[in-house]
Design an enzyme around this catalytic site. Structure first.
Site, PDB file in Angstrom:
ATOM      1  CB  CYS A   7      -1.084  -0.174   1.229  1.00 38.34           C
ATOM      2  SG  CYS A   7      -0.396  -0.012   2.731  1.00 38.34           S
ATOM      3  CB  CYS A  83      -4.007   1.401  -3.145  1.00 38.77           C
ATOM      4  SG  CYS A  83      -2.237   1.033  -2.802  1.00 38.77           S
ATOM      5  CB  CYS A  88      -1.429   0.876  -6.023  1.00 37.25           C
ATOM      6  SG  CYS A  88      -2.922   0.562  -4.836  1.00 37.25           S
TER       7      CYS A  88
END
Length: 139
Positions: A7, A83, A88
């Protein structure tokens, strides 16, 4: 199997996923997490939410993919991004990549109760996704 959870900050979602996956898949797999812009710490609510189910993240730290072992990265089986609203991290084309969209539970506008609920919801969502992943990919 080598699995990387990604993430942005590596402070909440990917840390939760790493902890859950290690507990669910066991030590036969190398499971790590990282972020594209590491925050430098694991969010206290991520630690608390995982402690509630007996998983200790207190020794985890926020890291970048640059901090990971080259051998691990070269031999990745799966890279899983978590994400939602952010951009991302970019993954190598040679890696099996999955995208499990999860909103960032660490919303600075939330009250304490909203934060607790947000982190618990994120944990439960990721748990369900890992269960599905296990059925499809782990023999």
């Amino acid at each position: 199997m080598n699995i990387l959870f990604l993430c942005v900050a590596n402070s909440a979602r990917s840390q939760i996923a790493e902890g859950l996956a290690k507990a669910m898949l066991g030590s036969n797999h190398n499971i790590q997490s990282a972020g594209s812009i590491p925050s430098g710490k694991v969010h206290p609510h991520a630690i608390a939410t995982m402690k509630d189910i007996g998983i200790d993240l207190s020794n985890h730290y926020s890291k970048s993919t640059d901090d990971l072992d080259d051998n691990f990265l070269k031999n990745l089986d799966y890279a899983i991004t978590l994400c939602a609203e952010e951009v991302c991290p970019v993954l190598p084309d040679s890696v099996n990549s999955l995208h499990w969209m999860n909103e960032d539970p660490a919303n600075e506008n939330y009250t304490e109760l909203q934060l607790q609920n947000s982190f618990m919801t994120t944990r439960e969502n990721i748990y369900k996704l890992i269960k599905k992943f296990m059925i499809m990919n782990v023999q």
